[in-house]
Design a protein around this motif. Structure first.
Motif, PDB file in Angstrom:
ATOM      1  N   ALA A 101       0.839  -1.209   0.000  1.00  8.65           N
ATOM      2  CA  ALA A 101       0.000   0.000   0.000  1.00  8.65           C
ATOM      3  C   ALA A 101       0.869   1.252   0.000  1.00  8.65           C
ATOM      4  N   ALA A 102       1.958   1.204   0.812  1.00  8.92           N
ATOM      5  CA  ALA A 102       2.844   2.367   0.858  1.00  8.92           C
ATOM      6  C   ALA A 102       3.558   2.557  -0.468  1.00  8.92           C
ATOM      7  N   CYS A 103       3.993   1.483  -1.103  1.00  7.95           N
ATOM      8  CA  CYS A 103       4.647   1.569  -2.413  1.00  7.95           C
ATOM      9  C   CYS A 103       3.681   2.130  -3.451  1.00  7.95           C
ATOM     10  N   GLU A 104       2.425   1.666  -3.380  1.00 10.57           N
ATOM     11  CA  GLU A 104       1.411   2.149  -4.309  1.00 10.57           C
ATOM     12  C   GLU A 104       1.199   3.655  -4.152  1.00 10.57           C
ATOM     13  N   GLN A 105       1.108   4.077  -2.890  1.00  9.67           N
ATOM     14  CA  GLN A 105       0.879   5.501  -2.624  1.00  9.67           C
ATOM     15  C   GLN A 105       2.062   6.351  -3.078  1.00  9.67           C
ATOM     16  N   ARG A 106       3.290   5.875  -2.813  1.00 15.42           N
ATOM     17  CA  ARG A 106       4.483   6.617  -3.207  1.00 15.42           C
ATOM     18  C   ARG A 106       4.583   6.733  -4.722  1.00 15.42           C
ATOM     19  N   GLY A 107       4.264   5.655  -5.432  1.00 16.49           N
ATOM     20  CA  GLY A 107       4.304   5.703  -6.888  1.00 16.49           C
ATOM     21  C   GLY A 107       3.331   6.721  -7.455  1.00 16.49           C
ATOM     22  N   GLN A 108       2.133   6.767  -6.858  1.00  9.34           N
ATOM     23  CA  GLN A 108       1.141   7.731  -7.329  1.00  9.34           C
ATOM     24  C   GLN A 108       1.558   9.161  -7.012  1.00  9.34           C
ATOM     25  N   GLN A 109       2.168   9.372  -5.827  1.00  8.59           N
ATOM     26  CA  GLN A 109       2.625  10.715  -5.464  1.00  8.59           C
ATOM     27  C   GLN A 109       3.721  11.214  -6.403  1.00  8.59           C
ATOM     28  N   LEU A 110       4.704  10.321  -6.674  1.00  6.87           N
ATOM     29  CA  LEU A 110       5.800  10.722  -7.548  1.00  6.87           C
ATOM     30  C   LEU A 110       5.324  10.946  -8.976  1.00  6.87           C
ATOM     31  N   GLY A 111       4.369  10.165  -9.417  1.00  6.75           N
ATOM     32  CA  GLY A 111       3.795  10.379 -10.743  1.00  6.75           C
ATOM     33  C   GLY A 111       3.085  11.716 -10.833  1.00  6.75           C
ATOM     34  N   LEU A 112       2.340  12.043  -9.774  1.00  2.00           N
ATOM     35  CA  LEU A 112       1.645  13.321  -9.737  1.00  2.00           C
ATOM     36  C   LEU A 112       2.634  14.485  -9.694  1.00  2.00           C
ATOM     37  N   GLN A 113       3.708  14.299  -8.931  1.00  2.05           N
ATOM     38  CA  GLN A 113       4.742  15.334  -8.841  1.00  2.05           C
ATOM     39  C   GLN A 113       5.339  15.629 -10.215  1.00  2.05           C
ATOM     40  N   LYS A 114       5.699  14.555 -10.938  1.00  2.00           N
ATOM     41  CA  LYS A 114       6.267  14.729 -12.262  1.00  2.00           C
ATOM     42  C   LYS A 114       5.259  15.358 -13.222  1.00  2.00           C
ATOM     43  N   ALA A 115       3.995  14.980 -13.072  1.00  2.00           N
ATOM     44  CA  ALA A 115       2.960  15.515 -13.947  1.00  2.00           C
ATOM     45  C   ALA A 115       2.827  17.029 -13.780  1.00  2.00           C
ATOM     46  N   THR A 116       2.849  17.493 -12.514  1.00  6.16           N
ATOM     47  CA  THR A 116       2.703  18.934 -12.279  1.00  6.16           C
ATOM     48  C   THR A 116       3.884  19.708 -12.831  1.00  6.16           C
TER      49      THR A 116
END
Length: 674
Positions: free
Chosen positions: A187-202
Motif C-alpha cells: 500500500a505504501a509503495c502504491e501511494q508513493r508511486g502515485q505521489q511521484l507520478g503526480l509530482q512529475k505531472a505537475t
C-alpha cells in the motif's frame, strides 16, 4: 533494494485554446492598426516637410517681391522727377518730345502697382499654406497620440494574453513505474508511486505551459521570476499493477490548471509595472525562485527556499485507493498575510490602520486577512475612513476632500490694540475674498541643464540634446492658471477670448480634434470648478492675461520660454518624469495614467505631488503655452494633458501649434520677472 530508474510518459492537451486565439487576434489587430497609423504618420511627416519647404520658397519669393517693391518705388519717383523736369523745359521749348518720359513714368507706375498686387497674392498664398500646415500638424499630433494610446492598449492586451495562457487547463495521462522498497508495504509503495507520478505531472504541466506561450522567447529567460503554479482540479487512476520483480506501475489521468503571480507579468514582458498595478505590487528587485522537485510524504508541496514571500502551491496527498478522484479547493491558511496598497489624491498625508500610524501614501503593507479599519488624514482635509474585509491583494484609492474654509480670519497681533483684559470683546476680522487669492510662486534657481530627449524615447523635434545655461533665477507660478483667476481678469477687463468671438474651441471626439462652436473657457465640454485649470484659451488670450496681471499686481508677468519651462519642469532631474522614467499609476493626470480624471477631464490644480522646485502638474493635466521667439510662426505647448498618452507627457515633449489654436486640453502658467 535499489530503486529502478523512473519512467514517465506524458500526453497533454492544454485547453482554453480558443481564449488564447482570441487574445492573439486582439494583439494582432492592435499591432495592425498601430502599423497603419504609423504609416499615416510617416506620410503626414513627409507631407509636412514638403509644405514647410514650399512655405520657405513662398516666403523667399515674398522677400524678393518686397525688395523689388523698394526698387520699383525708387524707379517710379525717378521717372516722375524726369517727367516734371521735361515739363518745365517744355515751357521754354514747346518742340520738346516728352513721350519717352511719359512712357517711362507710365511703365514705372504699372510695374509698381503689379508688384503690390503680387505681394498681396503672395501673402494670401502663404496664409492659405500656413492653414494647411496647421491642419497637418494637428493631424500629426492626433496620430502621435493615437499611436501612443495603441501602444498602451497593446501592452495591456499582451499582459492579458500572457495571464490567460498561464491560466490554461489541461489533462495529462502519466505512466509511471517504481521499484518497491523491501521495508515498505504494498500500500505504501502504491501511494508513493502515485505521489511521484503526480509530482512529475505537475512539473511537466508547467513546462508545457511555458513551451506554449506566444511570447515564449521573451518570457523563458525570466522563468524563475514568474511564480508559476499548478492547481490540481481532479485526478484518478486509470490502471495500476505490481510485477513479480517488485515493481509498481500506475497510469494516472490528472486534470490541472495553471496559475501565475499576476503582479509579475510586466516583469516577464519587460513592460512598465503600471500595466500590472491592478494585480498588486510589482516583483521585488533581487527576487530569485526555483521549482524544487522534492515532496514530503505528508503533503506534495512546491516549496521555495529562497523567498518566504513566494507563492506556495499545494497538491492534495494521493490516497492509497486504486481509483483516485481528488478535488483541490485552495483554502487560505489562517492568519495568512496579503498585500494592501494605499494611495490618495493628496501629498504628505498620514495613514492609520487599526489606529496605528503607517506613514504616508503611497503605502504598500502586508496585513493578515480579515477586517481592518483604514483612515487617511491630512491637515485641512476631511479624513478618509473605510472598513476593509481583506481577503486578497487589494489597492485602495483614498479621496480626501478639503474642509470648507472660514471667511473670517483672526486679527493679526500687530493690529490688536485692546488690552489683554478685554479679550472677550469681539475683535474686528478680515474678510478674505477667495477669487483674489494669487497663484503662489516659487523661485527657480539659476543653473544649467541638458535640454531635449535624454533617453532616446522622444520625438524628432526633441533632438538634438542641447546644453542650456540660465544665468539668473526667475519666479514661476507653482500651478496652472485657474478658472477663478481667469474670471477675475475677464470681469475686470471685459476681454473676449478668441473662442468666444471665433469658431469655438477644439476637443477630442472619437480620437480626432473637432471644433465645437459653443465651447469656451466658461464651458469647455466637461464639468469644471473654480480650481480647475482654465482651458480653451489661445496663445494671444494667455498673453492678454499676463499683461493684465502685470498691471494688476504691479510686477511683470509673461509666458515662460521653452528653456525656462523645461528647466523648471525637470526639477534638477534627467529622467522622463520628475520621479523617474516610468509614469507609474496615479502620479499625474494624463491618458491611461490611472488617476480618477484620466481621459475624462483635467483635475483641480495641485492634486499630485510637486516636483523638486515646487511646481505642480508639469506632467499632464493640460498642455501649457510657452513664449515663442520672434522668428517663430508657431507656438509650442509643453507638458501633456489629461487625454494624451503618458509618452507625450514626458518633460521634453513639445508640440507646435498655431497661435490662434485653442482646445479644452490647453492652458498655461506664467513666470514673473525678478
Amino acid at each position: 533494494m535499489q530503486i529502478a530508474p523512473l519512467s514517465l510518459f506524458v500526453s497533454a492537451t492544454l485547453l482554453s485554446l480558443s481564449v488564447s486565439a482570441q487574445d492573439t487576434a486582439t494583439v494582432t489587430a492592435i499591432e495592425s492598426e498601430r502599423t497603419e497609423k504609423q504609416a499615416e504618420l510617416d506620410n503626414y511627416t513627409q507631407v509636412l516637410d514638403k509644405h514647410l519647404s514650399e512655405e520657405t520658397r513662398l516666403q523667399a519669393q515674398l522677400d524678393l517681391l518686397r525688395q523689388r517693391s523698394a526698387e520699383l518705388d525708387k524707379e517710379k519717383n525717378q521717372a516722375l522727377d524726369a517727367m516734371n523736369d521735361i515739363y518745365r523745359r517744355l515751357i521754354d521749348d514747346p518742340s520738346l518730345d516728352i513721350s519717352a518720359a511719359q512712357s517711362r513714368y507710365q511703365q514705372a507706375v504699372a510695374e509698381h502697382k503689379q508688384n503690390k498686387e503680387d505681394i498681396v497674392m503672395q501673402l494670401a498664398a502663404i496664409a492659405s499654406h500656413r492653414k494647411d500646415i496647421e491642419q497637418i500638424r494637428v493631424t500629426k499630433h492626433t496620430l502621435v497620440n493615437t499611436i501612443a494610446s495603441l501602444n498602451d492598449q497593446l501592452s495591456t492586451a499582451r499582459i492579458e494574453r500572457l495571464r490567460n495562457e498561464f491560466s490554461r487547463e489541461g489533462t495529462l495521462e502519466v505512466d509511471h513505474t517504481i521499484n518497491c522498497k523491501r521495508t515498505e508495504t504494498l500500500a505504501a509503495c502504491e501511494q508513493r508511486g502515485q505521489q511521484l507520478g503526480l509530482q512529475k505531472a505537475t512539473k511537466h504541466f508547467i513546462d508545457q505551459i511555458f513551451a506554449n506561450l506566444t511570447e515564449q522567447r521573451v518570457v523563458e529567460p525570466k522563468r524563475h521570476l514568474a511564480g508559476a503554479q499548478v492547481q490540481v482540479v481532479s485526478s484518478h487512476v486509470v490502471g495500476s499493477a505490481f510485477s513479480g520483480q517488485g515493481n509498481y506501475s500506475v497510469n494516472l489521468s490528472v486534470t490541472m490548471r495553471g496559475d501565475v503571480n499576476n503582479s509579475r507579468l510586466c516583469s516577464l514582458l519587460n513592460l512598465d509595472n503600471r500595466y500590472c498595478s491592478e494585480y498588486g505590487s510589482p516583483l521585488a528587485v533581487g527576487y530569485q525562485a526555483s521549482y524544487p522537485t522534492t515532496f514530503s510524504d505528508e503533503q506534495l508541496t512546491f516549496s521555495n527556499e529562497l523567498s518566504k514571500s513566494a507563492p506556495v502551491v499545494s497538491v492534495a496527498r494521493m490516497p492509497a485507493a486504486p481509483d483516485i478522484k481528488t478535488e483541490v479547493a485552495p483554502q487560505p491558511p489562517k492568519n495568512r498575510e496579503v498585500e494592501l496598497t494605499l494611495r490618495s489624491n493628496v501629498y504628505d498625508d498620514e495613514v492609520f490602520i487599526n489606529g496605528v500610524s503607517y506613514g504616508s501614501t503611497k503605502l504598500v503593507v502586508n496585513l493578515p486577512t480579515g477586517m481592518h479599519d483604514i483612515e487617511v488624514r491630512k491637515l485641512g482635509y476631511e479624513p478618509y475612513k473605510a472598513s476593509l474585509n481583506l481577503r486578497r491583494a487589494r489597492t485602495l484609492n483614498a479621496r480626501l476632500v478639503k474642509k470648507p474654509e472660514s471667511i473670517a480670519a483672526p486679527t493679526p497681533k500687530s493690529e490688536q490694540t485692546q488690552p489683554t483684559q478685554q479679550a472677550n470683546v469681539a475683535q474686528p476680522v478680515k474678510v478674505v475674498t477667495p477669487d483674489r487669492v494669487v497663484n503662489e510662486t516659487v523661485i527657480i534657481p539659476a543653473g544649467s541643464f541638458k535640454m531635449g530627449d535624454l533617453t532616446g524615447n522622444g520625438l524628432a523635434n526633441e533632438r538634438p540634446v542641447v546644453e542650456k545655461v540660465l544665468s539668473h533665477s526667475y519666479v514661476m507660478q507653482s500651478k496652472e492658471v485657474t478658472v477663478a483667476e481667469f474670471r477675475r481678469f475677464i470681469d475686470s477687463s471685459q476681454y473676449v477670448t478668441e473662442a468666444e468671438k471665433g469658431k469655438g474651441c477644439a476637443h477630442y471626439k472619437n480620437g480626432e480634434p473637432v471644433w465645437e462652436i459653443d465651447y469656451n473657457w466658461r464651458s469647455p465640454g466637461y464639468e469644471q470648478a473654480d480650481d480647475f485649470p482654465v482651458v480653451c484659451v489661445s496663445y494671444e488670450d494667455a498673453k492678454a492675461y499676463a499683461n493684465w496681471l502685470s498691471g494688476d499686481q504691479g510686477m511683470q508677468y509673461r509666458l515662460p520660454n521653452e528653456v525656462e519651462w523645461e528647466y523648471a519642469a525637470r526639477g534638477d532631474t534627467t529622467s522622463e518624469y520628475p520621479w523617474g522614467n516610468e509614469i507609474g499609476r496615479n502620479q499625474a493626470n494624463c491618458g491611461w495614467c490611472g488617476s480618477e480624471w484620466s481621459n475624462k477631464s483635467p483635475a483641480p490644480v495641485g492634486q499630485f505631488a510637486a516636483n523638486a522646485y515646487g511646481l505642480y502638474d508639469t506632467v499632464g493635466n493640460v498642455w501649457e503655452w510657452t513664449q515663442k521667439r520672434a522668428s517663430q510662426d508657431d507656438v509650442t505647448v509643453r507638458g501633456g494633458a489629461w487625454n494624451f498618452a503618458p509618452s507625450l507627457a514626458r518633460v521634453s515633449t513639445r508640440l507646435a501649434l498655431a497661435p490662434d489654436f485653442r482646445a479644452n486640453y490647453i492652458g498655461f502658467r506664467l513666470v514673473r520677472e525678478r
